[in-house]
Write a protein that holds these residues in place. Structure first.
Motif, PDB file in Angstrom:
ATOM      1  N   LYS A 174       0.811  -1.214   0.000  1.00  0.00           N
ATOM      2  CA  LYS A 174       0.000   0.000   0.000  1.00  0.00           C
ATOM      3  C   LYS A 174       0.843   1.263   0.000  1.00  0.00           C
ATOM      4  CE  LYS A 174      -4.037  -2.082   2.218  1.00  0.00           C
ATOM      5  NZ  LYS A 174      -4.965  -2.035   3.386  1.00  0.00           N
ATOM      6  N   GLY A 175       1.940   1.236   0.741  1.00  0.00           N
ATOM      7  CA  GLY A 175       2.801   2.409   0.783  1.00  0.00           C
ATOM      8  C   GLY A 175       3.384   2.750  -0.571  1.00  0.00           C
ATOM      9  N   LEU A 176       3.740   1.731  -1.322  1.00  0.00           N
ATOM     10  CA  LEU A 176       4.305   1.964  -2.648  1.00  0.00           C
ATOM     11  C   LEU A 176       3.244   2.441  -3.626  1.00  0.00           C
ATOM     12  CD1 LEU A 176       6.822  -0.987  -3.147  1.00  0.00           C
ATOM     13  CD2 LEU A 176       7.177   1.266  -2.119  1.00  0.00           C
ATOM     14  N   MET A 177       2.010   1.985  -3.452  1.00  0.00           N
ATOM     15  CA  MET A 177       0.931   2.429  -4.343  1.00  0.00           C
ATOM     16  C   MET A 177       0.760   3.944  -4.267  1.00  0.00           C
ATOM     17  SD  MET A 177      -1.861  -0.636  -3.779  1.00  0.00           S
ATOM     18  CE  MET A 177      -3.073   0.026  -4.927  1.00  0.00           C
ATOM     19  N   ASN A 178       0.986   4.515  -3.108  1.00  0.00           N
ATOM     20  CA  ASN A 178       0.877   5.969  -2.971  1.00  0.00           C
ATOM     21  C   ASN A 178       1.955   6.693  -3.761  1.00  0.00           C
ATOM     22  OD1 ASN A 178      -1.383   6.008  -1.280  1.00  0.00           O
ATOM     23  ND2 ASN A 178      -0.136   5.686   0.546  1.00  0.00           N
ATOM     24  N   ILE A 200      -9.343   3.401 -12.956  1.00  0.00           N
ATOM     25  CA  ILE A 200      -8.167   2.792 -12.326  1.00  0.00           C
ATOM     26  C   ILE A 200      -7.986   3.345 -10.915  1.00  0.00           C
ATOM     27  CG2 ILE A 200      -5.653   2.602 -12.425  1.00  0.00           C
ATOM     28  CD1 ILE A 200      -5.917   2.684 -15.513  1.00  0.00           C
ATOM     29  N   ALA A 201      -8.096   4.665 -10.779  1.00  0.00           N
ATOM     30  CA  ALA A 201      -7.922   5.284  -9.464  1.00  0.00           C
ATOM     31  C   ALA A 201      -8.970   4.777  -8.477  1.00  0.00           C
ATOM     32  CB  ALA A 201      -7.990   6.810  -9.592  1.00  0.00           C
ATOM     33  N   TYR A 202     -10.213   4.687  -8.930  1.00  0.00           N
ATOM     34  CA  TYR A 202     -11.261   4.199  -8.030  1.00  0.00           C
ATOM     35  C   TYR A 202     -11.001   2.744  -7.646  1.00  0.00           C
ATOM     36  CZ  TYR A 202     -15.736   3.187  -5.931  1.00  0.00           C
ATOM     37  OH  TYR A 202     -16.702   2.815  -5.025  1.00  0.00           O
ATOM     38  N   ARG A 203     -10.630   1.946  -8.599  1.00  0.00           N
ATOM     39  CA  ARG A 203     -10.406   0.513  -8.333  1.00  0.00           C
ATOM     40  C   ARG A 203      -9.367   0.302  -7.249  1.00  0.00           C
ATOM     41  NH1 ARG A 203      -7.850  -3.856 -12.684  1.00  0.00           N
ATOM     42  NH2 ARG A 203      -8.039  -5.709 -11.334  1.00  0.00           N
ATOM     43  N   TYR A 204      -8.329   1.139  -7.243  1.00  0.00           N
ATOM     44  CA  TYR A 204      -7.233   0.944  -6.294  1.00  0.00           C
ATOM     45  C   TYR A 204      -7.311   1.896  -5.097  1.00  0.00           C
ATOM     46  CZ  TYR A 204      -5.413  -2.138  -9.853  1.00  0.00           C
ATOM     47  OH  TYR A 204      -5.277  -3.174 -10.748  1.00  0.00           O
ATOM     48  N   GLY A 205      -8.463   2.512  -4.906  1.00  0.00           N
ATOM     49  CA  GLY A 205      -8.683   3.315  -3.708  1.00  0.00           C
ATOM     50  C   GLY A 205      -7.921   4.616  -3.653  1.00  0.00           C
TER      51      GLY A 205
END
Length: 320
Positions: free
Chosen positions: A124-128, A150-155
């Protein structure tokens, strides 16, 4: 580092590994689905992914969620894992795991593949750190609906809200994109509602001139008595009612039609839209010398900014 991870340094030849992931002291070899190999250090993966840390340190080769398809085995004094992901995606994720500069993305497919791999391994940290690449200007301009989905799918809420504002720059019904398969239909419906509300807000500016600046009465379409006037008169912010030249009202009506389909300031700067208006104004000796300058000031300094302000008042009613 090896003592912490419970594995000895890699002692085999690593010339076939992909640089920069070819360290001779690596304690983990990654094989990708397209047969690329990376020699890496467990500690960097363990820090990036608590889930992967438990899997690597457990020594278990039994597949379990979320690691179905991930094979772990030992070959001498180092561990080997086989991934379902390809080399390009794996290499980019590894770049985020190591203290390297972030990779550069040229298309949304690559961004999405990296986000999916990070989601799978709980990074999760890397996704940011990836989200900035998702909202590159080129992606927002050309493919805002894909960026939103894409943004919605990955929060990634902030990025989804940014992309939503760009979706209104495209027609109400846009071509299908496969990313819609990964978000609820209710979310897409709410996005369309947002588009419609933005249209209503922007179009309202073309039928009510009370937002015009205080000096608006000096513009030629209010001053000229030689042109055909519109049948209706219009109140301005100074409290007075003015007759308006028909060619300006025709411009506002064309602008309304354009804003109904694409509620954004860019549409009212369309040269073709403006040219039709100026062509009509050029038939008047009074309007001809002033119409271009007055219309340029009106559009560039007032109309466009007011459209953006109107759109900014519209709430994106989507739960994240």
């Amino acid at each position: 580092m090896s003592q912490f991870l419970g594995a000895a340094p890699l002692s085999v030849e690593v010339s076939s590994f992909r640089a920069p992931f070819d360290a001779t002291d690596a304690d983990l070899i990654i094989h990708t689905s397209d047969d690329a190999k990376f020699a890496v250090h467990k500690i960097f993966l363990a820090v990036a992914s608590p889930l992967l840390k438990r899997f690597l340190l457990s020594g278990s080769s039994s597949p379990c969620p979320p690691f179905e398809g991930l094979v772990l085995k030992c070959d001498g004094d180092h561990a080997i894992i086989k991934l379902e992901e390809d080399a390009q995606t794996t290499e980019r994720v590894l770049q985020y795991c190591y203290p390297f500069s972030n990779p550069v993305f040229s298309n949304l497919n690559d961004v999405q593949a990296v986000l999916e791999m990070m989601r799978k391994f709980g990074m999760k940290g890397l996704m940011n750190r990836v989200k900035g690449s998702l909202v590159q200007q080129a992606f927002l301009d050309d493919q805002p609906l894909r960026v939103f989905a894409i943004a919605y799918r990955y929060g990634l809420e902030d990025e989804a809200r940014i992309a939503a504002k760009y979706t209104v720059r495209q027609p109400f019904f846009t071509p299908y994109v496969e990313e819609l398969e990964h978000i609820p239909a209710s979310v897409y419906h709410r996005l369309l509602q947002y588009h419609r509300k933005c249209s209503v807000a922007a179009c309202s500016l073309t039928a009510d001139f009370s937002w015009f600046p205080g000096f608006a009465s000096r513009w030629v379409w209010f001053q000229c008595d030689d042109c055909v006037h519109h049948p209706l008169s219009w109140p301005l912010s100074d409290g007075k009612i003015y007759e308006v030249n028909a060619w300006f009202i025709e411009f506002m009506e064309r602008a309304r039609n354009a804003l109904r389909e694409r509620p954004c300031s860019k549409v009212v700067t369309d040269p073709f839209l403006i040219a039709e208006c100026l062509e009509a104004a050029s038939g008047c000796l009074t309007c001809r010398p002033a119409a271009f300058l007055d219309l340029s000031v009106f559009i560039g300094e007032h109309f466009t900014s007011e459209i953006e302000r109107a759109i900014d008042t519209v709430e994106l009613d989507i739960p994240f």
